[in-house]
Design a protein around this motif. Sequence first.
Motif, PDB file in Angstrom:
ATOM      1  N   VAL A  53       0.839  -1.197   0.000  1.00  0.00           N
ATOM      2  CA  VAL A  53       0.000   0.000   0.000  1.00  0.00           C
ATOM      3  C   VAL A  53       0.876   1.250   0.000  1.00  0.00           C
ATOM      4  O   VAL A  53       2.011   1.221   0.471  1.00  0.00           O
ATOM      5  CB  VAL A  53      -0.948   0.042   1.230  1.00  0.00           C
ATOM      6  N   HIS A  54       0.336   2.338  -0.547  1.00  0.00           N
ATOM      7  CA  HIS A  54       0.985   3.637  -0.375  1.00  0.00           C
ATOM      8  C   HIS A  54       0.770   4.030   1.072  1.00  0.00           C
ATOM      9  O   HIS A  54      -0.350   4.025   1.569  1.00  0.00           O
ATOM     10  CB  HIS A  54       0.362   4.691  -1.302  1.00  0.00           C
ATOM     11  N   SER A  55       1.837   4.383   1.760  1.00  0.00           N
ATOM     12  CA  SER A  55       1.706   4.651   3.188  1.00  0.00           C
ATOM     13  C   SER A  55       1.941   6.095   3.577  1.00  0.00           C
ATOM     14  O   SER A  55       2.125   6.388   4.740  1.00  0.00           O
ATOM     15  CB  SER A  55       2.617   3.722   3.994  1.00  0.00           C
ATOM     16  N   GLY A  56       1.915   7.001   2.657  1.00  0.00           N
ATOM     17  CA  GLY A  56       2.053   8.408   3.001  1.00  0.00           C
ATOM     18  C   GLY A  56       2.779   9.179   1.930  1.00  0.00           C
ATOM     19  O   GLY A  56       3.151   8.646   0.887  1.00  0.00           O
ATOM     20  N   MET A  57       2.988  10.446   2.195  1.00  0.00           N
ATOM     21  CA  MET A  57       3.690  11.311   1.246  1.00  0.00           C
ATOM     22  C   MET A  57       5.171  10.929   1.213  1.00  0.00           C
ATOM     23  O   MET A  57       5.822  10.886   2.246  1.00  0.00           O
ATOM     24  CB  MET A  57       3.551  12.774   1.656  1.00  0.00           C
ATOM     25  N   PRO A  58       5.697  10.649   0.041  1.00  0.00           N
ATOM     26  CA  PRO A  58       7.106  10.286  -0.068  1.00  0.00           C
ATOM     27  C   PRO A  58       7.995  11.507  -0.241  1.00  0.00           C
ATOM     28  O   PRO A  58       7.519  12.619  -0.465  1.00  0.00           O
ATOM     29  CB  PRO A  58       7.133   9.427  -1.332  1.00  0.00           C
ATOM     30  N   ILE A  59       9.278  11.276  -0.165  1.00  0.00           N
ATOM     31  CA  ILE A  59      10.246  12.294  -0.552  1.00  0.00           C
ATOM     32  C   ILE A  59      10.085  12.470  -2.058  1.00  0.00           C
ATOM     33  O   ILE A  59       9.888  11.482  -2.772  1.00  0.00           O
ATOM     34  CB  ILE A  59      11.670  11.828  -0.201  1.00  0.00           C
ATOM     35  N   PRO A  60      10.135  13.673  -2.595  1.00  0.00           N
ATOM     36  CA  PRO A  60       9.913  13.871  -4.039  1.00  0.00           C
ATOM     37  C   PRO A  60      10.746  12.927  -4.906  1.00  0.00           C
ATOM     38  O   PRO A  60      11.949  12.774  -4.705  1.00  0.00           O
ATOM     39  CB  PRO A  60      10.308  15.330  -4.260  1.00  0.00           C
ATOM     40  N   GLY A  61      10.077  12.290  -5.855  1.00  0.00           N
ATOM     41  CA  GLY A  61      10.732  11.368  -6.775  1.00  0.00           C
ATOM     42  C   GLY A  61      10.821   9.939  -6.281  1.00  0.00           C
ATOM     43  O   GLY A  61      11.251   9.057  -7.008  1.00  0.00           O
ATOM     44  N   ASN A  62      10.455   9.692  -5.045  1.00  0.00           N
ATOM     45  CA  ASN A  62      10.533   8.350  -4.475  1.00  0.00           C
ATOM     46  C   ASN A  62       9.142   7.829  -4.149  1.00  0.00           C
ATOM     47  O   ASN A  62       8.155   8.555  -4.288  1.00  0.00           O
ATOM     48  CB  ASN A  62      11.398   8.351  -3.211  1.00  0.00           C
ATOM     49  N   GLN A  63       9.068   6.595  -3.708  1.00  0.00           N
ATOM     50  CA  GLN A  63       7.818   5.962  -3.297  1.00  0.00           C
ATOM     51  C   GLN A  63       7.854   5.735  -1.788  1.00  0.00           C
ATOM     52  O   GLN A  63       8.910   5.506  -1.216  1.00  0.00           O
ATOM     53  CB  GLN A  63       7.644   4.613  -3.997  1.00  0.00           C
ATOM     54  N   ASN A  64       6.700   5.781  -1.157  1.00  0.00           N
ATOM     55  CA  ASN A  64       6.556   5.441   0.258  1.00  0.00           C
ATOM     56  C   ASN A  64       5.542   4.309   0.319  1.00  0.00           C
ATOM     57  O   ASN A  64       4.351   4.541   0.419  1.00  0.00           O
ATOM     58  CB  ASN A  64       6.096   6.656   1.064  1.00  0.00           C
ATOM     59  N   ILE A  65       6.045   3.091   0.207  1.00  0.00           N
ATOM     60  CA  ILE A  65       5.190   1.914   0.130  1.00  0.00           C
ATOM     61  C   ILE A  65       5.500   0.989   1.306  1.00  0.00           C
ATOM     62  O   ILE A  65       6.652   0.804   1.679  1.00  0.00           O
ATOM     63  CB  ILE A  65       5.423   1.162  -1.207  1.00  0.00           C
TER      64      ILE A  65
END
Length: 181
Positions: free
Chosen positions: A26-38
């Motif tokens: 799942v997406h778990s929040g706002m990531p650092i720009p250009g990256n994923q937070n999964i």
Amino acid sequence: MQREVLTLPGPIVALSGHKTKIMITVHSGMPIPGNQNISFAVFDIGTDQDHQVPNFQPLALAPKAFLAWQGFTDEGTPCLMDSAGYIRIWNKSYGSCWIQVCDSKSEAKGKSDHFFMVGANVQEFQARCILVKGSRFPATVPKPVITILNLKLPLCGVENEKFKNEQVMFNFYSFHDSFVH
């Protein structure tokens, strides 16, 4: 048969299953720009009435990469590949972490070549992939050819007989029986 209704901590990215296990990312929040937070969790939905709901944990991806494939090895161990070409296998034995076992980009001949992963096997320590030239996804006609990539643990040292023996030992203790009951 329905068992439970759960609220997940974010929008679903992918689902994959093996026997009585389901891996959910799942997406778990706002990531650092250009990256994923999964984040991911593995649910065991077997017939046991006393099953625990797992905690979601961060998914290991290379910087600026996205999840390209997730699934289970033939033995039932969670496995993933990111868009940077790194294949990782979940290791429950050593503190529950992802271990990088292959850099498929180093196996590709050209810059626009990619490997599309279709499976992995811990016993043989190999990944099954389709070599794709100039695209991320294989054509379905003609029937794609499966390529075998040998997996290798990221150990330090010169590739000699001692190094090969360490690979075998760490492979055995790291991945065998980590998810197989």
